[in-house]
Design an enzyme around this catalytic site. Structure first.
Site, PDB file in Angstrom:
ATOM      1  N   HIS A   8       2.012   1.995  -3.573  1.00 55.01           N
ATOM      2  CA  HIS A   8       0.680   2.675  -4.091  1.00 55.01           C
ATOM      3  C   HIS A   8       0.683   4.193  -3.806  1.00 55.01           C
ATOM      4  O   HIS A   8       0.500   4.829  -4.852  1.00 55.01           O
ATOM      5  CB  HIS A   8      -0.388   1.935  -3.959  1.00 55.01           C
ATOM      6  CG  HIS A   8      -0.577   0.510  -4.613  1.00 55.01           C
ATOM      7  ND1 HIS A   8      -0.331   0.225  -6.038  1.00 55.01           N
ATOM      8  CD2 HIS A   8      -0.718  -0.487  -4.045  1.00 55.01           C
ATOM      9  CE1 HIS A   8      -0.465  -0.757  -6.376  1.00 55.01           C
ATOM     10  NE2 HIS A   8      -0.879  -1.545  -5.238  1.00 55.01           N
ATOM     11  N   THR A  65       0.963  -1.095   0.048  1.00 53.83           N
ATOM     12  CA  THR A  65       0.010   0.030  -0.156  1.00 53.83           C
ATOM     13  C   THR A  65       0.976   1.265  -0.071  1.00 53.83           C
ATOM     14  O   THR A  65       0.442   2.094  -0.558  1.00 53.83           O
ATOM     15  CB  THR A  65      -0.779   0.097   1.198  1.00 53.83           C
ATOM     16  OG1 THR A  65      -1.663  -1.296   1.243  1.00 53.83           O
ATOM     17  CG2 THR A  65      -1.864   1.158   1.277  1.00 53.83           C
TER      18      THR A  65
END
Ligand SMILES: [Zn+2]
Length: 336
Positions: free
Chosen positions: A36, A33
């Site tokens: 990202h 994450t």
């Protein structure tokens, strides 16, 4: 942060507010994450500049007004979820997937800072014997604990884990602790050898006939549980072919697009298809316990520890698939 620029800055430390703990962060793991966020894929959600990081360990540096049960120096980790307590999900007892969930480190400042103020309610104590480096794995381990609990895995079950990154390996370890036999499918050769060294069955889904192999491994029955951790479309298609009659498929990966799945097979075999997202407090506490007992292969998972100034290069290494789990040594104590 669409340009993916990371900076280390010096700021004044604010004292903890009422109900807060100030944490001296020791280690912070980097996860998919975070990549990202850095790559700008989450710009619609993330307000920048952002201090990210949610896989943390540290000690209490200061105690805010009204906080009981904590003292300076206590080791702790943070369960990075803040819920509103009033939405339908919360009222049904599913606070961890609150409809207005604040994920700390994405929606609010995270752990890649040396002094971090958090609500005491999300702090989780660590046992004295658990070293803080290992404790940085509590958050991803809690994901695995939650995934295995959702699957209702039974002793003696055969579980297939599609994807042998950190979360896949953690699921494999937790499932084995729960009494299952585990096979991990992973395309990367270096990851496969690392997983085999941990004693798991391992398969390369890009070369082997995975369905035939799982058939053989299960005596023609099929897998009791299939964990989809890879995020790949081909893996999703494989799940329904691998699961036994009344088997369970757990969707762990965050898929970036809708995927094709064989619903005829779901119907025919009466399969269960479940989502599993983050963790509940009991999962977090169980993860602390499993790491404390050495059930989780922490050393095999941690492929590097870097100082905070090298976070950007660590993110690049992870993005290129050159690493398993990299921890940022936020306190700088472990530097050579
Ligand atoms: Zn809620």
């Amino acid at each position: 942060m669409g340009g993916g620029r990371l900076e280390t800055v010096s700021v004044d430390v604010e004292p903890p507010g009422p109900g807060e703990l100030q944490i001296a962060v020791a280690y912070c793991g980097l996860c998919g994450t975070d990549l990202h966020i850095v790559h700008g894929n989450m710009d619609a959600r993330v307000r920048t500049p952002l201090v990210f990081g949610h896989e943390t360990s540290g000690t209490v540096a200061a105690v805010g007004a009204g906080v009981e049960g904590w003292k300076v120096g206590d080791p702790l980790t943070v369960m990075p979820l803040i819920w509103d307590g009033t939405c339908a999900a919360c009222l049904a007892g599913h606070q961890h997937i609150c409809q207005n969930l604040v994920f700390v480190g994405i929606d609010s400042p995270g752990g890649l800072q040396q002094r971090w103020n958090v609500p005491a309610s999300i702090a989780v104590p660590l046992p004295a014997g658990l070293d803080l480096r290992t404790a940085a794995l509590v958050e991803p381990a809690a994901v695995a604990v939650h995934d295995v609990r959702r699957s209702e895995l039974q002793v003696g079950d055969r579980a297939v884990v599609l994807g042998g990154g950190p979360i896949g390996v953690l699921i494999a370890a937790v499932a084995r602790e729960a009494g299952a036999h585990v096979m991990v499918a992973e395309v990367d050769a270096s990851r496969r050898s690392r997983i085999a060294e941990l004693g798991f069955e391992v398969i390369d889904p890009s070369s082997a006939d995975m369905v035939a192999e799982v058939e053989r491994w299960t005596g023609g029955v099929g897998a009791d549980v299939v964990f989809e951790v890879s995020g790949a479309a081909a893996a999703v298609r494989a799940t329904t072919a691998l699961a036994k009659v009344r088997g369970t498929i757990v969707v762990v990966a965050i898929h970036s697009a809708p995927r094709e799945i064989d619903l005829q097979r779901v119907f025919w075999r009466e399969l269960r298809l479940l989502g599993a997202r983050v963790y509940q407090r009991s999962d977090f506490e169980r993860a602390v316990e499993l790491l404390g007992r050495g059930v989780i292969p922490a050393d095999a998972l941690i492929s590097g520890v870097v100082p905070i100034e090298e976070t950007a290069s660590a993110v690049a290494d992870l993005s290129a698939g050159r690493a398993m789990k990299i921890l940022v040594d936020v306190a700088g104590e472990g530097r050579a």
